[in-house]
Design a protein around this motif. Sequence first.
Motif, PDB file in Angstrom:
ATOM      1  N   LYS A 102       0.840  -1.203   0.000  1.00  9.74           N
ATOM      2  CA  LYS A 102       0.000   0.000   0.000  1.00  9.74           C
ATOM      3  C   LYS A 102       0.876   1.255   0.000  1.00  9.74           C
ATOM      4  O   LYS A 102       1.831   1.358   0.754  1.00  9.74           O
ATOM      5  N   LYS A 103       0.485   2.217  -0.838  1.00  2.00           N
ATOM      6  CA  LYS A 103       1.243   3.469  -0.884  1.00  2.00           C
ATOM      7  C   LYS A 103       0.477   4.592  -0.192  1.00  2.00           C
ATOM      8  O   LYS A 103      -0.761   4.609  -0.200  1.00  2.00           O
ATOM      9  N   SER A 118      -4.094   7.527   1.972  1.00  2.00           N
ATOM     10  CA  SER A 118      -3.675   6.349   1.216  1.00  2.00           C
ATOM     11  C   SER A 118      -3.989   6.572  -0.253  1.00  2.00           C
ATOM     12  O   SER A 118      -4.860   7.371  -0.596  1.00  2.00           O
ATOM     13  N   PRO A 139      -5.173   4.954  -3.913  1.00  3.96           N
ATOM     14  CA  PRO A 139      -5.835   3.781  -4.503  1.00  3.96           C
ATOM     15  C   PRO A 139      -4.838   3.030  -5.382  1.00  3.96           C
ATOM     16  O   PRO A 139      -4.058   3.651  -6.109  1.00  3.96           O
ATOM     17  N   ASP A 140      -4.869   1.706  -5.312  1.00  5.80           N
ATOM     18  CA  ASP A 140      -3.865   0.908  -6.016  1.00  5.80           C
ATOM     19  C   ASP A 140      -3.833   1.177  -7.519  1.00  5.80           C
ATOM     20  O   ASP A 140      -2.778   1.182  -8.128  1.00  5.80           O
ATOM     21  N   GLU A 141      -5.029   1.443  -8.091  1.00  2.00           N
ATOM     22  CA  GLU A 141      -5.103   1.570  -9.560  1.00  2.00           C
ATOM     23  C   GLU A 141      -4.145   2.627 -10.102  1.00  2.00           C
ATOM     24  O   GLU A 141      -3.545   2.455 -11.145  1.00  2.00           O
ATOM     25  N   TRP A 142      -4.056   3.766  -9.426  1.00  2.00           N
ATOM     26  CA  TRP A 142      -3.166   4.781  -9.988  1.00  2.00           C
ATOM     27  C   TRP A 142      -2.126   5.304  -8.991  1.00  2.00           C
ATOM     28  O   TRP A 142      -1.555   6.366  -9.172  1.00  2.00           O
ATOM     29  N   ALA A 143      -1.859   4.485  -7.980  1.00  2.00           N
ATOM     30  CA  ALA A 143      -0.881   4.912  -6.971  1.00  2.00           C
ATOM     31  C   ALA A 143       0.471   5.239  -7.596  1.00  2.00           C
ATOM     32  O   ALA A 143       1.160   6.166  -7.169  1.00  2.00           O
ATOM     33  N   ASP A 144       0.826   4.520  -8.643  1.00  2.00           N
ATOM     34  CA  ASP A 144       2.146   4.730  -9.223  1.00  2.00           C
ATOM     35  C   ASP A 144       2.253   6.005 -10.041  1.00  2.00           C
ATOM     36  O   ASP A 144       3.339   6.447 -10.381  1.00  2.00           O
ATOM     37  N   TYR A 201       5.593   4.363   2.038  1.00  2.00           N
ATOM     38  CA  TYR A 201       4.888   3.121   2.394  1.00  2.00           C
ATOM     39  C   TYR A 201       4.519   3.049   3.873  1.00  2.00           C
ATOM     40  O   TYR A 201       4.134   2.011   4.355  1.00  2.00           O
ATOM     41  N   GLU A 212      -8.673   7.979   1.990  1.00  2.55           N
ATOM     42  CA  GLU A 212      -8.072   7.731   0.692  1.00  2.55           C
ATOM     43  C   GLU A 212      -8.108   9.005  -0.175  1.00  2.55           C
ATOM     44  O   GLU A 212      -9.071   9.774  -0.128  1.00  2.55           O
TER      45      GLU A 212
END
Length: 821
Positions: free
Chosen positions: A2-3, A20, A22-27, A54, A64
């Motif tokens: 989780k980022k 936090s 969201p995983d979909e566009w965390a990067d 992290y 979020e």
Amino acid sequence: MKKFADVILPLPLHSCFTYSLPDEWADEVQTGCRVVVPFGRKKYYTAIVRNVHYYAPTEYEVKEVSALLDARPLLLPRQFKFWEWLSDYYLCTQGDVYKAALPSGLKLESETIVEYNPDFESDVRLPEKEQRILDMLSADPEQCVTKLEKETGIKNILSVIKSLLDKEAIFVKEELRRTYKPKTETRVRLTAAARNEHRLHIFFDELQRRAPKQLDLLMKYLELSGYLGGRDLKEVSKAELLRRTSATPAVFNGLVDRGVFEVYQQEIGRIDKALLKDIVPVNPLNEHQQRAYHSILESFQSKNVCLLHGVTASGKTEVYIHLIEETIRQGKQVLYLLPEIALTTQITERLQRVFGSRLGIYHSKFPDAERVEIWQKQLSEADYDIILGVRSSVFLPFRNLGLVIVDEEHENTYKQQDPAPRYHARNAAIVLASMYGAKTLLGTATPSVETWNNATSGKYGLVELKERYKEIQLPEIIPVDIKELHRKKMMNGPFSPLLLRYVREALEQKEQVILFQNRRGFAPMIECNTCGWVPKCKNCDVSLTYHKGLNQLTCHYCGYTYQLPRVCPACEGTDLRNRGFGTEKIEDDIKALFPDARVARMDLDTTRTRTAYEHIISDFQQGKTDILIGTQMVSKGLDFDHVSIVGILNADTMLNYPDFRAYERAFQLMAQVAGRAGRKNKRGRVILQTKSIDHPIIPQVIANDYEAMVGGQLAERQMFHYPPYYRLVYVYLKNRNETLLDLMAQTMAAKLRTVFGRRVLGPDKPPVARIQTLFIRKIVLKIETNAPMARARELLVQVQKEMVAEDRFKSLIVYYDVDPM
Ligand SMILES: Nc1ncnc2c1ncn2[C@@H]1O[C@H](COP(=O)(O)OP(=O)(O)OP(=O)(O)O)[C@@H](O)[C@H]1O
Ligand SMILES: [Zn+2]
């Protein structure tokens, strides 16, 4: 894994908040990008990502991030460093800095009011959510984001709003209504048929025989577009084509009808207007200026900051222009700061002539959309080489800053008073420059005492320019004792006979006059002649100013307006009189005395919009007005050719101001306003009216003896513990309940004394002890300049924490003014 992202919110919070991702566009989330985050109950804000990591926070439940607004960072790493310095030094939060730094269009929040752009047309179908918002706005053109969210039921509405803003379908509402200028122009090109070489020749023959004027026009087009050279075609505007050939629109239309030309609309960037003007080479420097220029470069070899002390009209601006040219030749950027928007008009013109479209201008009288555009441009490869602006331009992104110029560095308008961050743009700019390894040049005819001290102690370089351009003498200053004249009943309202005589002579010789009065409005005060009653603001502890044009009383602190009462509410007397006089009254009186003169007035009341400044200044410059009346706005930096007389109507209001800088400021103001006289052609004259003819400052102003003034001031400052020997921090306390506030102030001062001892003064009532229904107390801290300031700040913040930790003091509002002006 989780980022998380630490973000800066546009709120006075003492630290970053963590959300936090969201995983979909965390990067995709990078430091410096904007995100939309929920905060508090149902509120959304645009926050700025400080860093991505992290580590899950443990003290609070993590929410979020709702949306990512930028694909690329909006802030560069150095800007974060700068923000940190500002919030540390000026004792405010990064949220305060964030709010000051970004134009409104870049910091949407739930309370933001957006408005419909009636000129918007879309070629493509808008996404459904955007259309829904537009529909609502076309019914009711101004709405707040929260309301739109509620009524459309769209979640994450800020990203949809952002997308509409990018398309300019809507605007963020500004207090200043923008007059929307279309950004398109009519351009002309050859029709597809005419672009065929063979056909074009047939047209040539035809035109030669039947319509030689049309042929001329066509040839001009071919020349301007570069068609004959076979290079890439340049776009040609219809207006330019007509101007260059002086052809009539009928001739033009003939070519359209013949099927040679076709017109089309092309969007043009609003901020590229300068492109159309012709660029001229820089003026060569004269011998004195040349010497100054080289001394500045030499001083930059060993020092980061240099003071250019040059008398008024010595051509400092010309020296800046040469330094700018040198800096951009090295591929670096320049930030040119001015203290006041009024000044940007003239300097813009002078710089634009030389640098054309490499110059960007940034200030608050510009429409927000333009400011956003400049911000974005500064992040791109096509950034401006030079930014000219007022204090907020220190917040712009620079990729490669090489030089900062602070013009009229002594001006106190560089200091932001309210709200936080209460920063001094000159000092902030010096810090900003050092973060880039860039140099700073401070320029003025009347340096601030602080800067003079730095320059003579060797901390800064010092370069002097003592000759006016073309060796015109500084103006002759004639003092007039108006106390005596009042006694002899020889004054004509605010004017002495001598001043009127010179004004008359100047007008007869078609020369111009500037009259300076450091007070706007009609009368600073209304007073009942029977009982002495003076109308005061109900929110603030000040008397009201009478504005005759509006027939209103106004509070200059909170802006509240009142009707002028017909009778005195205290004694019912009807003899209400004006006391003192402001610029508006002077305008009235001078018009009565010189009915044929064309008179203009420049003060806060007449310059609410950008164009208002431009008009007043350009009319005066072109000789369309004879007499210009103004507040300190007319005193600084303006460059007019035909002003032969300057009248300082009343020096005493400046001298009697209860502040340790009063003397310094009075000298600066008078020297500066005097410097507007006789800049070109012949020596000017200044009539200095005062009731304190024996005041020691008067001979210093007359002799333009800056060094005598500053010498005296430095000695006094040292003796009484003032800057530059001591650093001042004002601690302000505010509360609605006066008794409670007094207790708070006493308690806090006592706590501060245990830490800082005799460096603490007060608490006291400030001169205006109530503003907008809040009572105010002030504690003064005087800290030796060589003491560790970081430690002092820590201690201050700690005391504040202890204070608000007490239940009874919860409602206390505390803020600081570091290096107050
Ligand atoms: N080398 C030069 N060549 C041509 N014109 C010059 C030159 N130097 C100065 N001037 C002209 O003289 C006038 C005064 O110069 P400038 O406005 O640069 O003075 P300044 O030192 O900035 O004055 P102030 O302190 O009052 O703002 C301007 O109109 C400017 O164009
Ligand atoms: Zn008020």
